[in-house]
Design a protein around this motif. Structure first.
Motif, short mmCIF file in Angstrom:
data_model
loop_
_atom_site.label_atom_id
_atom_site.label_comp_id
_atom_site.label_asym_id
_atom_site.label_seq_id
_atom_site.Cartn_x
_atom_site.Cartn_y
_atom_site.Cartn_z
N LEU A 84 0.82 -1.21 0.00
CA LEU A 84 0.00 0.00 0.00
C LEU A 84 0.86 1.26 0.00
CD1 LEU A 84 -2.70 -1.28 2.46
CD2 LEU A 84 -3.14 -0.50 0.12
N PHE A 103 -1.35 -3.42 -8.37
CA PHE A 103 -2.75 -3.73 -8.60
C PHE A 103 -2.92 -5.08 -9.30
CE2 PHE A 103 -4.20 1.00 -9.05
CZ PHE A 103 -3.78 1.24 -7.76
N TYR A 177 -9.47 -1.63 1.12
CA TYR A 177 -8.91 -2.48 0.07
C TYR A 177 -9.25 -3.95 0.26
CZ TYR A 177 -5.99 1.42 -1.35
OH TYR A 177 -5.54 2.64 -1.80
N VAL A 179 -7.50 -7.40 -0.96
CA VAL A 179 -6.23 -7.88 -1.49
C VAL A 179 -6.45 -9.30 -2.01
CG1 VAL A 179 -3.83 -8.43 -0.93
CG2 VAL A 179 -4.94 -6.46 0.14
N LEU A 184 -3.53 -5.46 -4.96
CA LEU A 184 -4.74 -4.72 -4.62
C LEU A 184 -5.81 -5.02 -5.67
CD1 LEU A 184 -2.98 -1.37 -3.68
CD2 LEU A 184 -3.60 -3.29 -2.19
N MET A 187 -10.67 -1.14 -4.41
CA MET A 187 -10.60 -0.06 -3.43
C MET A 187 -11.94 0.65 -3.37
SD MET A 187 -9.89 3.47 -2.65
CE MET A 187 -8.69 4.37 -3.61
#
Length: 192
Positions: A84, A103, A177, A179, A184, A187
């Motif tokens: 992050l 991402f 978020y 995961v 990621l 969001m």
């Protein structure tokens, strides 16, 4: 219990620093962390009395007797925080490629500036490029917390200025978020 949470956060931050120190890892910091963790579990946390609490007590006992498992949990949390932090630093630096490297390929991202969501790296690249041509957002993480559902809540100080440097928004928001595969995946934004 806020003092305990603060103490544990300090320990986690210390471990994160040790993990990434130029001198590498040594056994001494881990031994100290294990000792402090065991002390907290034995002497600071209340011992629950209910049958549900007894299960929790057994879990605490298992963690006490398996400090390596506890260290693995701390490292996992540190990995997510590092991911992050890398994403936020890249975003604030306008380094799209580095941000996108954090991402998932099928990421879902909120279009806070326009509303709705975009999906995938190309759509995010296009959205950010458009956004940065009209406003200058800076997002600084100030806290990380795992929620009971497994999502990660990041408290953010967000400053948004127009291109003439006049402030449009200066406040606290929460980014939440999901995961997946150590990347990621989604969001969401929550206002304070």
């Amino acid at each position: 219990m806020p003092e305990l949470a603060h103490t544990i956060q300090l320990l986690c931050n210390t471990l994160a620093c040790l993990e990434h120190s130029p001198g590498g890892r040594s056994a001494a910091p881990y031994a100290r962390l294990t000792y402090v963790t065991n002390h907290i579990l034995e002497h600071v946390l209340p011992q629950p009395q209910s049958s549900k609490g007894e299960r929790m007590s057994k879990t605490m006992h298992a963690v006490q007797n398996k400090p390596h498992s506890f260290k693995k949990i701390l490292r996992m949390d540190t990995q997510v925080q590092d991911l992050l932090k890398k994403a936020y630093f890249a975003f604030n630096s306008r380094d799209i490629a580095t941000a996108l490297s954090t991402f998932h390929p099928d990421v879902q991202w909120p279009k806070a500036f326009e509303g709705g969501y975009v999906s995938g790296h190309d759509a995010i690249r296009s959205y950010w490029t458009r956004q940065w041509s009209e406003i200058n957002p800076i997002v600084e993480p100030t806290g990380f917390k795992e929620r009971p559902d497994g999502t990660i809540e990041v408290t953010i100080h967000q400053l948004v200025k127009d291109l003439q440097d006049a402030p449009l928004f200066d406040g606290i928001v929460k980014h939440v978020y999901t995961v997946q595969d150590n990347l990621l995946r989604r969001m969401d934004i929550e206002l304070e």
